[in-house]
Design a protein around this motif. Structure first.
Motif, PDB file in Angstrom:
ATOM      1  N   GLY A   1       0.790  -1.224   0.000  1.00  0.00           N
ATOM      2  CA  GLY A   1       0.000   0.000   0.000  1.00  0.00           C
ATOM      3  C   GLY A   1       0.819   1.270   0.000  1.00  0.00           C
ATOM      4  O   GLY A   1       0.326   2.342   0.349  1.00  0.00           O
TER       5      GLY A   1
ATOM      6  N   LYS B   1      -4.027   9.913   2.652  1.00  0.00           N
ATOM      7  CA  LYS B   1      -3.724   8.514   2.916  1.00  0.00           C
ATOM      8  C   LYS B   1      -4.242   8.101   4.275  1.00  0.00           C
ATOM      9  O   LYS B   1      -4.856   7.028   4.440  1.00  0.00           O
ATOM     10  CB  LYS B   1      -2.209   8.289   2.830  1.00  0.00           C
ATOM     11  N   ASP B   2      -4.030   8.954   5.273  1.00  0.00           N
ATOM     12  CA  ASP B   2      -4.497   8.645   6.617  1.00  0.00           C
ATOM     13  C   ASP B   2      -6.017   8.722   6.705  1.00  0.00           C
ATOM     14  O   ASP B   2      -6.645   7.928   7.416  1.00  0.00           O
ATOM     15  CB  ASP B   2      -3.854   9.592   7.633  1.00  0.00           C
TER      16      ASP B   2
ATOM     17  N   HIS C   1      -8.099   8.026   4.282  1.00  0.00           N
ATOM     18  CA  HIS C   1      -8.586   6.825   3.601  1.00  0.00           C
ATOM     19  C   HIS C   1      -8.385   5.593   4.472  1.00  0.00           C
ATOM     20  O   HIS C   1      -9.171   4.638   4.416  1.00  0.00           O
ATOM     21  CB  HIS C   1      -7.843   6.649   2.265  1.00  0.00           C
ATOM     22  N   THR C   2      -7.355   5.606   5.309  1.00  0.00           N
ATOM     23  CA  THR C   2      -7.042   4.455   6.154  1.00  0.00           C
ATOM     24  C   THR C   2      -7.857   4.429   7.440  1.00  0.00           C
ATOM     25  O   THR C   2      -8.371   3.373   7.844  1.00  0.00           O
ATOM     26  CB  THR C   2      -5.543   4.450   6.520  1.00  0.00           C
ATOM     27  N   TYR C   3      -8.013   5.593   8.078  1.00  0.00           N
ATOM     28  CA  TYR C   3      -8.559   5.605   9.435  1.00  0.00           C
ATOM     29  C   TYR C   3      -9.987   6.125   9.567  1.00  0.00           C
ATOM     30  O   TYR C   3     -10.649   5.825  10.564  1.00  0.00           O
ATOM     31  CB  TYR C   3      -7.644   6.433  10.343  1.00  0.00           C
TER      32      TYR C   3
ATOM     33  N   ASN D   1     -12.885   5.218   8.847  1.00  0.00           N
ATOM     34  CA  ASN D   1     -13.604   4.057   8.335  1.00  0.00           C
ATOM     35  C   ASN D   1     -14.877   3.738   9.101  1.00  0.00           C
ATOM     36  O   ASN D   1     -15.458   2.666   8.939  1.00  0.00           O
ATOM     37  CB  ASN D   1     -12.680   2.835   8.354  1.00  0.00           C
TER      38      ASN D   1
ATOM     39  N   TYR E   1      -4.286   7.762  15.851  1.00  0.00           N
ATOM     40  CA  TYR E   1      -3.862   6.977  14.694  1.00  0.00           C
ATOM     41  C   TYR E   1      -2.363   7.137  14.463  1.00  0.00           C
ATOM     42  O   TYR E   1      -1.697   7.972  15.079  1.00  0.00           O
ATOM     43  CB  TYR E   1      -4.642   7.402  13.445  1.00  0.00           C
TER      44      TYR E   1
ATOM     45  N   VAL F   1       0.635   6.912   8.360  1.00  0.00           N
ATOM     46  CA  VAL F   1       1.080   5.809   7.512  1.00  0.00           C
ATOM     47  C   VAL F   1       2.398   6.126   6.824  1.00  0.00           C
ATOM     48  O   VAL F   1       3.265   5.267   6.668  1.00  0.00           O
ATOM     49  CB  VAL F   1      -0.011   5.473   6.465  1.00  0.00           C
TER      50      VAL F   1
ATOM     51  N   GLN G   1     -13.948   4.864   1.422  1.00  0.00           N
ATOM     52  CA  GLN G   1     -13.301   3.618   1.016  1.00  0.00           C
ATOM     53  C   GLN G   1     -14.164   2.847   0.016  1.00  0.00           C
ATOM     54  O   GLN G   1     -13.640   2.183  -0.890  1.00  0.00           O
ATOM     55  CB  GLN G   1     -13.018   2.727   2.237  1.00  0.00           C
TER      56      GLN G   1
END
Length: 412
Positions: A118, A261-262, A264-266, A268, A278, A281, A313
């Motif tokens: 990723g 990026k963060d 999209h990752t966290y 959620n 968090y 990334v 996401q």
């Protein structure tokens, strides 16, 4: 003492009356065998059932000599190996002698690895390095033995002469990025392939040993003024791209410059609390503290978190897809509000307002941005004080809201 010789094993006779020729590796009274593609019948054996010396000299002298040279090169290190270890070393060394390390295929592996992990930004740099190297060399294969300090300098010169589709040259910072990625890849390759403990160096040269990158260009400031931020907050989006761009900007800005990026990752889950803890990334694998940060989710931001939590996401499988939409959204908004803005401006502007308007110290701003503070060892033992982050975060949000409130009250 280690020895290597060509043999046949009498009890390994095939039904057709032949024996496979093997190379016997003897070390510390233990023997391991390397099979070959050669088979012989009894005409090539002497009366004792051993391979005739004339046959060995004709077909295996070169290979046996190569193996004996490799063993000699090990010196006393061979004393700490088993016969199986020595066999593996000889087979691997022989294979890599005849098949040099191929750079293009190794770069492709690195690119695939980055995608799997990723690491989208790094993967783009690796892909660019691979593409430019192929164009520079104008060949389909490139082995490590062809890369030296002259190659590196010539490649950099090639990049400096390249023109973009708009006719402009590559930026110095972009070239430095490519060269840094190439250097990091080559270091990783040497670390993986070379083994000093057994004098094994299939990638012997460090072509970057004396390389110095060009002086970096001063990055253009991406700071927006309070009037600019107010204009963004008041802007009424006209398309779905603009809606997403504005909303993501506000989330980033109010959460201490959180990057996409963060997000999209966290982000959620639409169910939100009062804070989010968090790891960044981008740098969490390089930081001893794991790049952990805790930011508040202020009341005025909760509707947006509820709107996008778990949804971005679903709509955008990758952060690259999300960034593409945001790029076009901000390109459209910038044309209408009269000044340039991208997602990067959220983080830069948050830091600038915190320092220049709210007068927080540089250290406080650095902590709020989750930058490395320089006290790595000490920080491992001390629990983080997130109140510093929250103080800076609320101070910046209040400064913007106060400005908007004051400007709205001024007579037009």
């Amino acid at each position: 003492m280690a020895t290597v010789r060509a043999v046949v094993l009498k009890h390994h006779k095939k039904k057709d009356g032949t024996w496979n020729v093997k190379l016997a590796i003897n070390l510390h009274s233990s023997t391991t065998y390397i099979e070959t593609h050669a088979f012989v019948d009894k005409t090539y054996l002497d009366r004792a059932g051993k391979l005739k010396q004339s046959y060995i000299e004709r077909y295996f002298a070169s290979r046996l000599s190569q193996y004996r040279d490799l063993i000699t090169g090990l010196g006393t290190r061979v004393n700490y190996m088993t016969s199986s270890d020595l066999k593996d070393y000889l087979v691997r060394s022989s294979r890599e002698t005849h098949s040099a390390i191929e750079i293009f295929s190794e770069l492709q592996k690195e690119y695939d690895y980055c995608l799997e992990k990723g690491q989208s930004t790094k993967s783009k740099f690796v892909k660019s390095v691979l593409t430019h190297l192929k164009s520079f060399t104008n060949r389909e294969s490139l082995t490590a033995i062809h890369i030296n300090s002259t190659f590196v300098k010539d490649f950099e010169s090639y990049l400096m002469k390249l023109k973009l589709s708009n006719g402009k040259p590559l930026a110095v910072n972009t070239i430095n990025g490519y060269m840094s990625q190439f250097k990091a890849f080559y270091k990783k390759l040497r670390d993986e392939k070379n083994d000093a403990s057994i004098n094994h160096f299939p990638v012997p040269v460090n072509p970057f040993e004396n390389y110095k990158k060009m002086n970096a260009e001063v990055t253009l400031k991406r700071n927006l003024s309070l009037p600019n931020i107010a204009a963004i907050m008041k802007y009424n989006p006209e398309t779905q791209y603009e809606v997403l761009a504005k909303d993501m900007f506000i989330i980033s800005f109010m959460m201490c410059g959180m990057n996409t990026k963060d997000m999209h990752t966290y982000l959620n889950n639409p169910i939100v609390g009062n804070s989010l803890e968090y790891r960044r990334v981008k740098v969490m694998r390089q930081r001893k503290d794991g790049a952990v940060i805790n930011v508040l989710i202020p009341d005025q931001l909760k509707p947006l978190i509820e709107k996008y939590g778990g949804q971005i996401q679903k709509r955008h499988n990758t952060v690259h897809s999300l960034n593409t939409i945001l790029y076009y959204g901000w390109k459209s908004i910038s044309e209408k509000i009269g000044f340039k803005c991208t997602m990067y401006y959220a983080r830069h502007t948050f830091a600038n307002i915190a320092r220049q308007v709210c007068k927080f110290s540089k250290e406080e701003v650095s902590i709020a941005l989750n930058h490395k503070t320089g006290a790595d060892i000490t920080d491992v033992y001390i629990d983080p004080d997130w109140s510093v982050v929250h103080k800076v975060q609320l101070g910046v949000i209040k400064a913007v809201e106060d400005y908007i409130k004051t400007s709205d009250q001024e007579p037009s």
